[in-house]
Structures are given as C-alpha cells and as structure tokens.
Scaffold this motif. Structure first.
Motif, PDB file in Angstrom:
ATOM      1  N   ASN A  91      -2.404 -52.550  12.252  1.00 45.65           N
ATOM      2  CA  ASN A  91      -2.714 -51.373  11.504  1.00 45.65           C
ATOM      3  C   ASN A  91      -2.327 -51.292   9.883  1.00 45.65           C
ATOM      4  OD1 ASN A  91      -4.419 -50.137  13.515  1.00 45.65           O
ATOM      5  ND2 ASN A  91      -2.686 -48.745  14.002  1.00 45.65           N
ATOM      6  N   TRP A  92      -1.214 -51.764   9.774  1.00 44.72           N
ATOM      7  CA  TRP A  92      -0.991 -51.791   8.028  1.00 44.72           C
ATOM      8  C   TRP A  92      -2.225 -52.671   7.503  1.00 44.72           C
ATOM      9  CZ3 TRP A  92       1.745 -48.808   5.556  1.00 44.72           C
ATOM     10  CH2 TRP A  92       2.860 -48.061   6.226  1.00 44.72           C
ATOM     11  N   ILE A  93      -2.442 -53.813   8.202  1.00 40.92           N
ATOM     12  CA  ILE A  93      -3.352 -54.888   7.391  1.00 40.92           C
ATOM     13  C   ILE A  93      -4.861 -54.307   7.470  1.00 40.92           C
ATOM     14  CG2 ILE A  93      -4.560 -57.136   7.655  1.00 40.92           C
ATOM     15  CD1 ILE A  93      -1.868 -57.974   9.180  1.00 40.92           C
ATOM     16  N   ALA A  94      -5.123 -53.617   8.641  1.00 47.87           N
ATOM     17  CA  ALA A  94      -6.484 -53.080   8.637  1.00 47.87           C
ATOM     18  C   ALA A  94      -6.610 -51.840   7.629  1.00 47.87           C
ATOM     19  CB  ALA A  94      -6.949 -52.470  10.080  1.00 47.87           C
ATOM     20  N   LEU A  95      -5.453 -51.109   7.597  1.00 50.95           N
ATOM     21  CA  LEU A  95      -5.657 -49.987   6.473  1.00 50.95           C
ATOM     22  C   LEU A  95      -5.719 -50.440   4.981  1.00 50.95           C
ATOM     23  CD1 LEU A  95      -2.941 -47.723   8.192  1.00 50.95           C
ATOM     24  CD2 LEU A  95      -5.377 -47.193   7.752  1.00 50.95           C
ATOM     25  N   THR A  96      -4.996 -51.544   4.852  1.00 54.70           N
ATOM     26  CA  THR A  96      -5.168 -52.192   3.317  1.00 54.70           C
ATOM     27  C   THR A  96      -6.561 -52.634   3.222  1.00 54.70           C
ATOM     28  OG1 THR A  96      -2.783 -53.313   3.671  1.00 54.70           O
ATOM     29  CG2 THR A  96      -4.290 -54.388   1.986  1.00 54.70           C
ATOM     30  N   LEU A 148       1.720 -39.703  -1.586  1.00 55.87           N
ATOM     31  CA  LEU A 148       2.867 -39.106  -0.859  1.00 55.87           C
ATOM     32  C   LEU A 148       2.639 -37.444  -0.740  1.00 55.87           C
ATOM     33  CD1 LEU A 148       5.191 -39.285   1.152  1.00 55.87           C
ATOM     34  CD2 LEU A 148       6.449 -39.210  -1.085  1.00 55.87           C
ATOM     35  N   PHE A 149       2.753 -36.886  -2.035  1.00 53.20           N
ATOM     36  CA  PHE A 149       2.519 -35.588  -1.950  1.00 53.20           C
ATOM     37  C   PHE A 149       1.072 -34.813  -1.475  1.00 53.20           C
ATOM     38  CE2 PHE A 149       6.267 -35.550  -4.833  1.00 53.20           C
ATOM     39  CZ  PHE A 149       7.229 -34.971  -4.216  1.00 53.20           C
ATOM     40  N   GLU A 150      -0.047 -35.705  -1.796  1.00 52.93           N
ATOM     41  CA  GLU A 150      -1.362 -35.194  -1.606  1.00 52.93           C
ATOM     42  C   GLU A 150      -1.508 -35.367  -0.124  1.00 52.93           C
ATOM     43  OE1 GLU A 150      -4.879 -37.621  -2.871  1.00 52.93           O
ATOM     44  OE2 GLU A 150      -4.843 -35.962  -4.612  1.00 52.93           O
ATOM     45  N   GLU A 151      -1.381 -36.427   0.454  1.00 56.02           N
ATOM     46  CA  GLU A 151      -1.504 -36.707   1.714  1.00 56.02           C
ATOM     47  C   GLU A 151      -0.686 -35.422   2.918  1.00 56.02           C
ATOM     48  OE1 GLU A 151      -4.201 -38.122   3.270  1.00 56.02           O
ATOM     49  OE2 GLU A 151      -4.582 -38.456   1.171  1.00 56.02           O
ATOM     50  N   ALA A 196     -12.290 -37.657   2.559  1.00 56.52           N
ATOM     51  CA  ALA A 196     -11.311 -36.578   3.467  1.00 56.52           C
ATOM     52  C   ALA A 196     -11.734 -36.914   4.817  1.00 56.52           C
ATOM     53  CB  ALA A 196     -11.608 -35.290   3.161  1.00 56.52           C
ATOM     54  N   ILE A 197     -12.903 -37.408   5.125  1.00 59.18           N
ATOM     55  CA  ILE A 197     -13.746 -37.134   6.609  1.00 59.18           C
ATOM     56  C   ILE A 197     -13.142 -38.568   7.048  1.00 59.18           C
ATOM     57  CG2 ILE A 197     -15.626 -37.834   7.866  1.00 59.18           C
ATOM     58  CD1 ILE A 197     -15.457 -34.653   6.960  1.00 59.18           C
ATOM     59  N   ILE A 198     -13.130 -39.881   6.218  1.00 57.77           N
ATOM     60  CA  ILE A 198     -12.513 -40.960   6.493  1.00 57.77           C
ATOM     61  C   ILE A 198     -10.944 -40.950   7.114  1.00 57.77           C
ATOM     62  CG2 ILE A 198     -11.886 -43.417   5.899  1.00 57.77           C
ATOM     63  CD1 ILE A 198     -14.426 -43.524   4.157  1.00 57.77           C
ATOM     64  N   TYR A 199     -10.358 -40.344   6.156  1.00 57.34           N
ATOM     65  CA  TYR A 199      -8.732 -40.087   6.213  1.00 57.34           C
ATOM     66  C   TYR A 199      -8.456 -39.273   7.500  1.00 57.34           C
ATOM     67  CZ  TYR A 199      -8.032 -41.661   1.325  1.00 57.34           C
ATOM     68  OH  TYR A 199      -7.903 -42.170   0.305  1.00 57.34           O
ATOM     69  N   SER A 200      -9.286 -38.383   7.638  1.00 56.33           N
ATOM     70  CA  SER A 200      -9.008 -37.507   8.964  1.00 56.33           C
ATOM     71  C   SER A 200      -9.200 -38.396  10.242  1.00 56.33           C
ATOM     72  CB  SER A 200     -10.002 -36.483   8.917  1.00 56.33           C
ATOM     73  OG  SER A 200      -9.864 -35.494   7.842  1.00 56.33           O
ATOM     74  N   PHE A 201     -10.279 -39.216  10.221  1.00 54.22           N
ATOM     75  CA  PHE A 201     -10.402 -40.062  11.432  1.00 54.22           C
ATOM     76  C   PHE A 201      -9.199 -41.078  11.501  1.00 54.22           C
ATOM     77  CE2 PHE A 201     -15.319 -39.288  11.649  1.00 54.22           C
ATOM     78  CZ  PHE A 201     -15.235 -39.296  12.825  1.00 54.22           C
ATOM     79  N   VAL A 202      -8.778 -41.601  10.478  1.00 52.54           N
ATOM     80  CA  VAL A 202      -7.645 -42.540  10.384  1.00 52.54           C
ATOM     81  C   VAL A 202      -6.254 -41.893  11.008  1.00 52.54           C
ATOM     82  CG1 VAL A 202      -6.082 -44.138   8.835  1.00 52.54           C
ATOM     83  CG2 VAL A 202      -8.791 -44.122   8.714  1.00 52.54           C
ATOM     84  N   ILE A 213      -1.466 -42.340   3.461  1.00 54.75           N
ATOM     85  CA  ILE A 213      -0.767 -42.488   2.093  1.00 54.75           C
ATOM     86  C   ILE A 213      -1.125 -43.930   1.798  1.00 54.75           C
ATOM     87  CG2 ILE A 213       1.555 -42.669   1.487  1.00 54.75           C
ATOM     88  CD1 ILE A 213       2.317 -40.527   3.057  1.00 54.75           C
ATOM     89  N   TRP A 214      -1.080 -44.630   2.994  1.00 56.05           N
ATOM     90  CA  TRP A 214      -1.027 -46.172   2.437  1.00 56.05           C
ATOM     91  C   TRP A 214      -2.619 -46.389   1.812  1.00 56.05           C
ATOM     92  CZ3 TRP A 214       1.578 -50.112   0.645  1.00 56.05           C
ATOM     93  CH2 TRP A 214       0.935 -51.199   0.782  1.00 56.05           C
ATOM     94  N   VAL A 215      -3.661 -46.035   2.501  1.00 57.15           N
ATOM     95  CA  VAL A 215      -4.885 -46.214   2.236  1.00 57.15           C
ATOM     96  C   VAL A 215      -5.308 -45.674   0.650  1.00 57.15           C
ATOM     97  CG1 VAL A 215      -7.397 -45.576   2.651  1.00 57.15           C
ATOM     98  CG2 VAL A 215      -5.923 -46.322   4.555  1.00 57.15           C
TER      99      VAL A 215
END
Length: 552
Positions: A91-96, A148-151, A196-202, A213-215
């Motif tokens: 997942n770390w790699i996919a998120l990168t 970090l703070f935003e997410e 935000a839609i993408i982040y929510s799915f992830v 945070i990583w994305v």
C-alpha cells in the motif's frame, strides 16, 4: 434531530476556530511584526502551515477540555479517531504512485492554455503557494507538517464525525465540500473537491490516516520540487495535446490505483506493473536522447557521409533500435533473470497464418495511404504526410533493412515489454488502449490525430500478438504495412476513382481478414500465456496475505 444538531455544532466549532485563527493570525498578528511578516511572505507554505498548526493545537485543547469536563468516556480522542494504523508495504508503494499521478495531473491541467486563460488565478495561486526562500523550511511545511495537520483535521476528525451521522455517499460529498471551502482560491477549490473524494476512498479502505497524509505529502513534494528545479516551465512548453494526454494518463493511473487499493488485493502486482512500465519508458528516453544527439551532432557532421545519411535518414532509427534492443536484453537478464527473446516469444506460426497476416498488413497500408490522399484529410492532417515521407525516404536496400530492424524493435518494445507488462494486471482492452496511448506519447508527442493512428495500430498488432502467441505475427504485419507505404507512394496514385476503389476494397479486406484470423487463431503456449498463468497464480497466493496486511 439531536445528532444532526450536535454534528452541526461540532463542525461550526471546528471551522469557526480555523476561520478565527486565519483572520487573527493573518490580519492582526502578522502585520504587527514586520520581520515575521517578511519571512512568511517569502515562504507562503510556511504561513499556511502555521494557520493549520495553530488550529489543530486549539482543537486538540478544546477536545481535551471537553473530555475532562464530561468524564464519561464519550469524547473523542483525535489520535484514536484518525486511526494511525500501519500500512502494508504494497500500500505504501501504491499510495506513492497515486501521489505522483495526482501531481502530474495537477501540473498538466495547470499548464493547459485554455485553463490558464480561463482561470488565471489558478497558476497565480500555485506560484504564490510555492514561493520559497528556504527550501528546507518550505519542504517541511509542505511535505511533513501541512499534510499531517490537514489530514487529521479533514479526514481524521471531520470525515469521521460526518460518517457517524450521514450515509457514506453524503459523507464523501460533505467533507469534499468542506475541504474545498477551506481552500483560498476558487480554481483550486475544484481540484480540492476532487482530491477529497479520492482521499476519502483511500482513507476508508485502508483505515489509516497515514494513507492520505502520505499521498498529500508525495503530491506536494512533486509539485514543489518540480517548481524549484524549473520543470513547471518545461511543462509550459508542451503543446496542449501533450498536456491533455498527460492529464488523461495520470487521471487513469489515479483512478486505477484507487481501484487497486479498494479491491484489497493485488497491490503488489500493480506496483510491479507500474515499476516495469516506468523502467522501460525510462530506458527508452535515456537511449533515445543520446542516440539523437549522436546522429545530429556527430554522424551528420561527417562531410564524407552526410549526403548518404540525409538520403537515408531512417538509418538513425536503425542505430537507435540496435542499441535499445541490446540494452533491453541486458536489463531483462539482469533484473528479471529472463531472456528477452523468450519473453518476446519468437515461436513459429503456420505459413498460412503468416501469409494472411501479411495480406492484412498490405491491406492496412493501402487503406492508410488511400485515406490520407483524400484532399480534405490531407489538408486537415498534414503531419501524416511528413511522417510517411520520413519513413519511406531511403534507398530500397536501406529501407528493407530499416523495416526489418525497426519492426522487430517496435514489436519487442511495445508488445513483449509494454503490452506484456500491462497484461499482468489489466484486461486485454485496457492493455491495448494504454499501449496505444504510450505509443502515441513516445513516438508522436501525443498529437491527437497521430495518437488515434497509434491506437489503431496498437489494436491490430496487439490482437495479432494475443491470437497467435508469437511476436512474429505483429512483426510480419507491421513490416508489410510500412513496405506497402513505400510502394504506394512510389506509384503516386492521384486522388480519383481508382483511389476510392482501393479504399473500399482494402476496407473490406481488412474486415474480412481480421474476422478470419480471429476465428482461426492459433492457441499457442507463448510467453504471454505463461506470464498470465503465473500472474493468476501469484494473485491467488497473495490475496489472503495481502488482505491480512491491509490496514482496513
């Protein structure tokens, strides 16, 4: 009703604190200290990060006080609510990959001429947002502290508060609206809503705030570093067609990466697929550019052979093709412990199939040359005349050598390497489309008409490769296609009845031959078949293990 009132009250507090902090800090505190104001204006990301940091600190204090007052254990712990759960390596790699794809998409959209003219504030904001006097300080703000703070605020707290009260689809939309609202520029707000839609799915699938945070960190790092090293200007020099396809390609990888993460298994195969694609495309460029410089700056400067080389300019491709094939062979051996010849699958096909595939190539060549002789088409797409002229300008012997070597090179690269890599994770249709888009990008800079031409070629060549499990099938097809270009141009048939007849006859021949070749395809056991079987086996073995490693 009570739960909705509580939700509204909590959101009002959180956004009220954020708004109050922004106003007081930006309009009261900053102007009071000129030196501080100067530092922030020269490092705008630090300014924004400070706003988020103060907001987060106040909210943590507010939640702590609320928890101490209530003493009933019902008050949320922000850390627990956000869920800083571990992620699997896959997942770390996919998120990168996802973060880089978002960064490329963002930059491609930003540089499109119609976007720049319609939304001038978009680039102005990015320029302002990326203003940096201290690389290290700004990098920390953009890549570490800010995400970090935003997410934690938007996904960790707000998303989870909404999810407790609203249906999941409403949660996605509501938090996306709130996230977009927090952005200072209307142009950026549209992108923020989409992100935000993408982040929510992830976040929902991985169950860990580290994922978003990583994305966000990878995306910010890409945009910031490319800005610092002048790559924004390089993107600005690209034509709109190139930027458009770059945006489409990155959008595809964004959506597909989210799909892979959501699917919950196969992330490793996907990561390997993307890694191999990047490897082969990277090798293409690092071989092509020196070869081009060698041809233009060295070989063409030799006066004794310059006329011969200019008369046979396709020799430049021959040099590149031979070097590239040697490098691909060595890299395949070194990294994958496999033979490029075996992977390409130079297995024999029947004489009958070879003849029919060759006839298909001839019919395709007649159709293409007839089609682009139509006056309207020739005027609308003059770039094709330049392409055909370049590919057929050579003496007969040199042309045959070029067509033999170049056909082998192109099919090894696009079928044995690119297409086979895509097929380890994608179905045939997606693989053909992606192969065509990559072909259009590498050979034609994503000129839209020529990329469509590349897609048509990818469809036929990939079909031959799939149906006959041998690289010889598309090689024969491509060789005779371009050989027909040469002879057709030699005949120089003017536009008229004969040309229309040839266009119609070749159309019927192509349809008939493709249908016949499909019905009588040879089901071999080539490398692509073996690889597909291996991939399915690996998928079955990894499914349980990867699912257990997933954070969600």
């Amino acid at each position: 009703m009570k739960k909705y009132v509580q939700l509204f009250g909590n959101l009002l507090v959180y956004f009220g604190v954020y708004t109050a902090v922004s106003l007081i800090h930006n309009l009261v505190i900053v102007p009071m200290f000129p030196a501080y104001n100067d530092i922030l204006w020269r490092n705008v990301p630090v300014w924004i990060t400070i706003n988020f940091a103060i907001t987060a600190a106040l909210l943590l204090g507010f939640i702590g006080i609320k928890k101490a007052v209530r003493k009933d254990g019902r008050t949320d712990n922000v850390i627990a609510m956000s869920r800083f759960a571990n992620l699997s390596r896959e997942n770390w790699i996919a998120l990168t990959i996802l973060g880089l794809a978002i960064g490329i998409f963002y930059l491609s959209i930003l540089k499109l001429s119609f976007v720049a003219s319609a939304f001038p504030g978009f680039e102005e904001y990015v320029t302002l947002f990326m203003r940096s006097d201290s690389f290290v300080l700004t990098f920390l703000a953009l890549v570490v502290i800010g995400p970090l703070f935003e997410e934690v605020l938007f996904r960790g707290v707000i998303f989870n508060l909404l999810r407790r009260t609203l249906p999941i689809w409403a949660t996605f939309l509501a938090q996306a609206v709130l996230y977009a609202y927090a952005q200072p520029n209307p142009s950026v707000q549209a992108i923020a809503f989409f992100l935000a839609i993408i982040y929510s799915f992830v976040y929902l699938r991985t169950g860990s705030i580290w994922s978003t945070i990583w994305v966000s960190a990878v995306m910010n790092a890409f945009i910031f570093t490319t800005k610092q090293f002048g790559l924004h200007e390089v993107f600005g020099d690209f034509r709109d067609a190139t930027l458009f396809f770059s945006a489409l390609l990155s959008l595809f990888f964004m959506v597909y990466t989210v799909y892979v993460i959501w699917r919950g298994h196969g992330a490793m195969r996907y990561n390997v697929m993307v890694g191999n694609l990047v490897l082969w495309v990277f090798l293409y460029f690092i071989i092509y550019i020196p070869s081009l410089l060698l041809w233009n700056n060295q070989l063409l400067s030799i006066k004794s052979i310059e006329p011969f080389l200019r008369e046979n300019n396709v020799l430049g491709f021959v040099i590149y093709d031979l070097i590239a094939l040697a490098v691909y062979y060595i890299v395949m051996r070194a990294l994958h412990k496999e033979s490029l010849i075996k992977v390409s699958n130079f297995s024999a096909i029947s004489v009958k199939s070879g003849v029919l595939i060759g006839l298909l190539g001839i019919a395709m060549g007649v159709w293409v040359q007839s089609f682009f002789k139509i006056p309207y088409i020739a005027e609308a797409f003059p770039q094709f005349e330049g392409l055909f002229s370049y590919l057929t300008t050579a003496t007969f012997v040199i042309l045959v050598i070029f067509l033999l070597i170049h056909s082998v090179y192109k099919e090894v690269f696009f079928r044995a390497l690119v297409y086979n890599v895509l097929r380890t994770e994608m179905n045939m249709t997606l693989s053909i489309l992606m192969c065509g888009v990559i072909y259009g990008g590498l050979f034609f800079n994503w000129d839209i008409p020529m990329t469509v031409y590349a897609l048509a070629g990818a469809l036929i060549f990939s079909a031959m490769f799939e149906w006959y499990r041998s690289i010889w099938a598309p090689i024969i097809n491509e060789f005779l296609l371009f050989f027909t270009y040469y002879w057709f141009r030699k005949l120089d048939i003017p536009y008229g009845t004969l040309l229309i007849v040839l266009l119609v006859v070749s159309s019927v021949a192509i349809i008939g031959l493709v249908a016949y070749l499909y019905r009588h395809r040879e089901r071999g056991t080539g490398a692509s078949t073996d690889e597909a079987k291996k991939s399915r086996g690996r998928a079955a073995e990894q499914k349980a293990a990867v699912s257990m490693e997933m954070g969600g």
